[in-house]
Design a protein around this motif. Structure first.
Motif, PDB file in Angstrom:
ATOM      1  N   GLU A 140      -8.592   0.404   1.851  1.00  0.00           N
ATOM      2  CA  GLU A 140      -8.798   0.781   3.247  1.00  0.00           C
ATOM      3  C   GLU A 140      -8.011   2.034   3.595  1.00  0.00           C
ATOM      4  O   GLU A 140      -8.512   2.925   4.295  1.00  0.00           O
ATOM      5  N   TRP A 141      -6.782   2.102   3.114  1.00  0.00           N
ATOM      6  CA  TRP A 141      -5.949   3.284   3.369  1.00  0.00           C
ATOM      7  C   TRP A 141      -6.589   4.529   2.766  1.00  0.00           C
ATOM      8  O   TRP A 141      -6.655   5.581   3.415  1.00  0.00           O
ATOM      9  N   ASP A 142      -7.074   4.427   1.547  1.00  0.00           N
ATOM     10  CA  ASP A 142      -7.717   5.568   0.898  1.00  0.00           C
ATOM     11  C   ASP A 142      -8.979   5.979   1.638  1.00  0.00           C
ATOM     12  O   ASP A 142      -9.287   7.172   1.743  1.00  0.00           O
ATOM     13  N   VAL A 184      -2.601  -3.151   5.595  1.00  0.00           N
ATOM     14  CA  VAL A 184      -3.828  -2.444   5.234  1.00  0.00           C
ATOM     15  C   VAL A 184      -3.910  -2.370   3.717  1.00  0.00           C
ATOM     16  O   VAL A 184      -2.912  -2.060   3.056  1.00  0.00           O
ATOM     17  N   THR A 231       1.733   4.465   1.289  1.00  0.00           N
ATOM     18  CA  THR A 231       1.464   5.260   2.490  1.00  0.00           C
ATOM     19  C   THR A 231       2.180   6.606   2.472  1.00  0.00           C
ATOM     20  O   THR A 231       2.248   7.291   3.500  1.00  0.00           O
ATOM     21  N   ALA A 285       1.938  -1.021   8.117  1.00  0.00           N
ATOM     22  CA  ALA A 285       0.675  -0.639   7.492  1.00  0.00           C
ATOM     23  C   ALA A 285       0.692  -0.914   5.990  1.00  0.00           C
ATOM     24  O   ALA A 285      -0.309  -1.335   5.408  1.00  0.00           O
ATOM     25  N   LEU A 312       4.671   2.584   9.577  1.00  0.00           N
ATOM     26  CA  LEU A 312       4.213   2.662   8.183  1.00  0.00           C
ATOM     27  C   LEU A 312       4.603   1.435   7.369  1.00  0.00           C
ATOM     28  O   LEU A 312       3.811   0.979   6.540  1.00  0.00           O
ATOM     29  N   THR A 364       0.843  -1.192   0.000  1.00  0.00           N
ATOM     30  CA  THR A 364       0.000   0.000   0.000  1.00  0.00           C
ATOM     31  C   THR A 364       0.879   1.243   0.000  1.00  0.00           C
ATOM     32  O   THR A 364       1.890   1.307   0.709  1.00  0.00           O
ATOM     33  N   GLU A 388      -6.232   8.262  13.120  1.00  0.00           N
ATOM     34  CA  GLU A 388      -5.394   7.073  13.313  1.00  0.00           C
ATOM     35  C   GLU A 388      -5.923   6.210  14.458  1.00  0.00           C
ATOM     36  O   GLU A 388      -6.014   4.980  14.344  1.00  0.00           O
ATOM     37  N   GLN A 397      -4.949  -0.935  -0.061  1.00  0.00           N
ATOM     38  CA  GLN A 397      -4.980   0.423  -0.592  1.00  0.00           C
ATOM     39  C   GLN A 397      -6.368   1.032  -0.459  1.00  0.00           C
ATOM     40  O   GLN A 397      -6.518   2.222  -0.137  1.00  0.00           O
ATOM     41  N   LEU A 406      -7.099   3.453  12.012  1.00  0.00           N
ATOM     42  CA  LEU A 406      -5.910   2.714  11.606  1.00  0.00           C
ATOM     43  C   LEU A 406      -5.467   1.701  12.651  1.00  0.00           C
ATOM     44  O   LEU A 406      -5.245   0.531  12.335  1.00  0.00           O
TER      45      LEU A 406
END
Length: 225
Positions: free
Chosen positions: A156-158, A152, A13, A148, A145, A11, A66, A154, A70
């Motif tokens: 979910e991160w977005d 996680v 980050t 992550a 990071l 992902t 976060e 992409q 997160l």
């Protein structure tokens, strides 16, 4: 054919590095900005207080995002031996939040009085906050990071980023974007608008640069702090 965890793409980050650059820059300068307020100059104190309110809200919302979105994902998914790293992030957030609360108590007094004792106490707290904040940001970049990026997705991160954007006050969005793009990675900053319509991708960076120049000149005395 499904993708195994070992071969799944990492992902991206890097947007976190852009946000961290903004926080490092502005909190590094904050103590000096406060010390520059002349005794009794409530007009100048109001400009500085508005700036500190903006920084405090931005950092608080960043950490809340976060904490809520997160950390729970990571604690569900990372191996037990990595969970203490997430716990470290949470404890560092608590320390930063404690100092932000002190700032929030002193800023209204600076705004109302511009008294030298309040000014100097606030500047000292901001300097201490900067030290703890940098320690946290460094640890997050070096230790958290990378986890992550492989834990996680992409999407979910977005989604976490979209939630954070939705929480930001509309009146401050141009300034926030200008803060990010001032010394952020241009490729990453452009990616923040990649799903927006073309007119938005054209307009927002220009509004952001204008808002940042105006704000930086008022607060720091230069459009290039």
């Amino acid at each position: 054919m499904s993708t195994s965890p070992e071969t799944a793409p990492l992902t991206d980050t890097r947007v976190m590095l852009v946000l961290h650059s903004f926080f490092r820059r502005e909190f590094r300068l904050a103590g000096g900005v406060v010390r520059g307020v002349p005794a009794g100059d409530v007009a100048r104190a109001a400009v500085v207080a508005d700036h500190l309110d903006f920084l405090g809200l931005a950092l608080h919302q960043h950490h809340t995002t976060e904490d809520v979105h997160l950390w729970p994902l990571l604690l569900e998914r990372v191996p037990d031996e990595l969970a203490p790293i997430v716990r470290l992030m949470e404890s560092q957030h608590e320390q930063v939040d404690h100092l932000l609360a002190q700032v929030a108590t002193l800023v209204p007094r600076l705004r109302a009085e511009a008294a030298p004792d309040v000014r100097d106490r606030l500047a000292d707290v901001l300097d201490t906050l900067y030290v703890h904040l940098v320690e946290h940001l460094d640890a997050e970049e070096e230790r958290l990071l990378p986890i992550a990026a492989r834990t996680v997705t992409q999407a979910e991160w977005d989604a976490i980023g979209e939630h954070a954007e939705a929480e930001a006050p509309r009146s401050k969005r141009s300034l926030a974007f200008g803060m990010f793009q001032y010394d952020g990675d241009p490729e990453v900053v452009a990616g923040m608008l990649s799903r927006a319509p073309a007119p938005v991708r054209w307009l927002v960076p220009r509004l952001g640069r204008r808002a940042f120049r105006r704000h930086a000149t008022a607060v720091h005395g230069t459009p290039t702090p």
